[in-house]
Design a protein around this motif. Sequence first.
Motif: not given
Length: 236
Positions: A4-8, A20, A22, A24, A44, A57-58
């Motif tokens: 899961s990539i969130e607001n990277l 930012s 996101s 999955q 990415t 982000g995470s």
Amino acid sequence: MMLSIENLVVNYGNIIALKSISMQINEAEIVALIGANGAGKTTTLRTISGLLRPASGSITYNGEKIDTWPVEKIVAAGLSHVPEGRRIFPGLTVLENLKVATSTWAGRGQSIQPELEKVYRLFPKLRERTSQLGWSLSGGEQQMLAIGRAMMSRPKLLMLDEVSLGLAPNLVQDIFQTIKEINQSGLTILLIEQNANLALEYAHRVYILENGEVVMTDTAINLAKNPQIQDSYLGS
């Protein structure tokens, strides 16, 4: 969910490369990233691999936040990256190139032979070239070696950056059939592919990046029928 990539957000100096984003990825999927050069696709993958650090982000892998982990820990956890350009180690034979990728686990006294046999079954030409220097292989064989080397690390998520680049069309189809076979064995794949037709043919889901942003995501089947995608990416 596997990844899961969130607001990277990722920067190169003052330039914002990812804005930012996101996304999955579920276990056993093939997910493709498509977009023009400079859209942020390679950035990415390099960030997931730990080669770049996000500004914010995470990135979560199997429930663990990994965006501060060192590269070797990420590889040992099961994420393997085949970079654009293959990056075959000069001066090493095919076998030695393959052995390099076992460093995260082979030191525990485990035999690498079962993994070698898997790679040789996928790419029989590599068995024939075992003692040949990796840099002297043809372009298609070097791509086989790059994927085979990644497979030797025992990945759970395989990230592929532009594997079709510079290859003859018949070799491209062979490589992608092998990627499909790898996926059908249960391995999850995140794929960057300049050839949108190929991406939509082999992926389950697709994210479209433009200028560092995700502008669309859907199943590959739906996107292939989308008139906007046909006009912009498929040459229709």
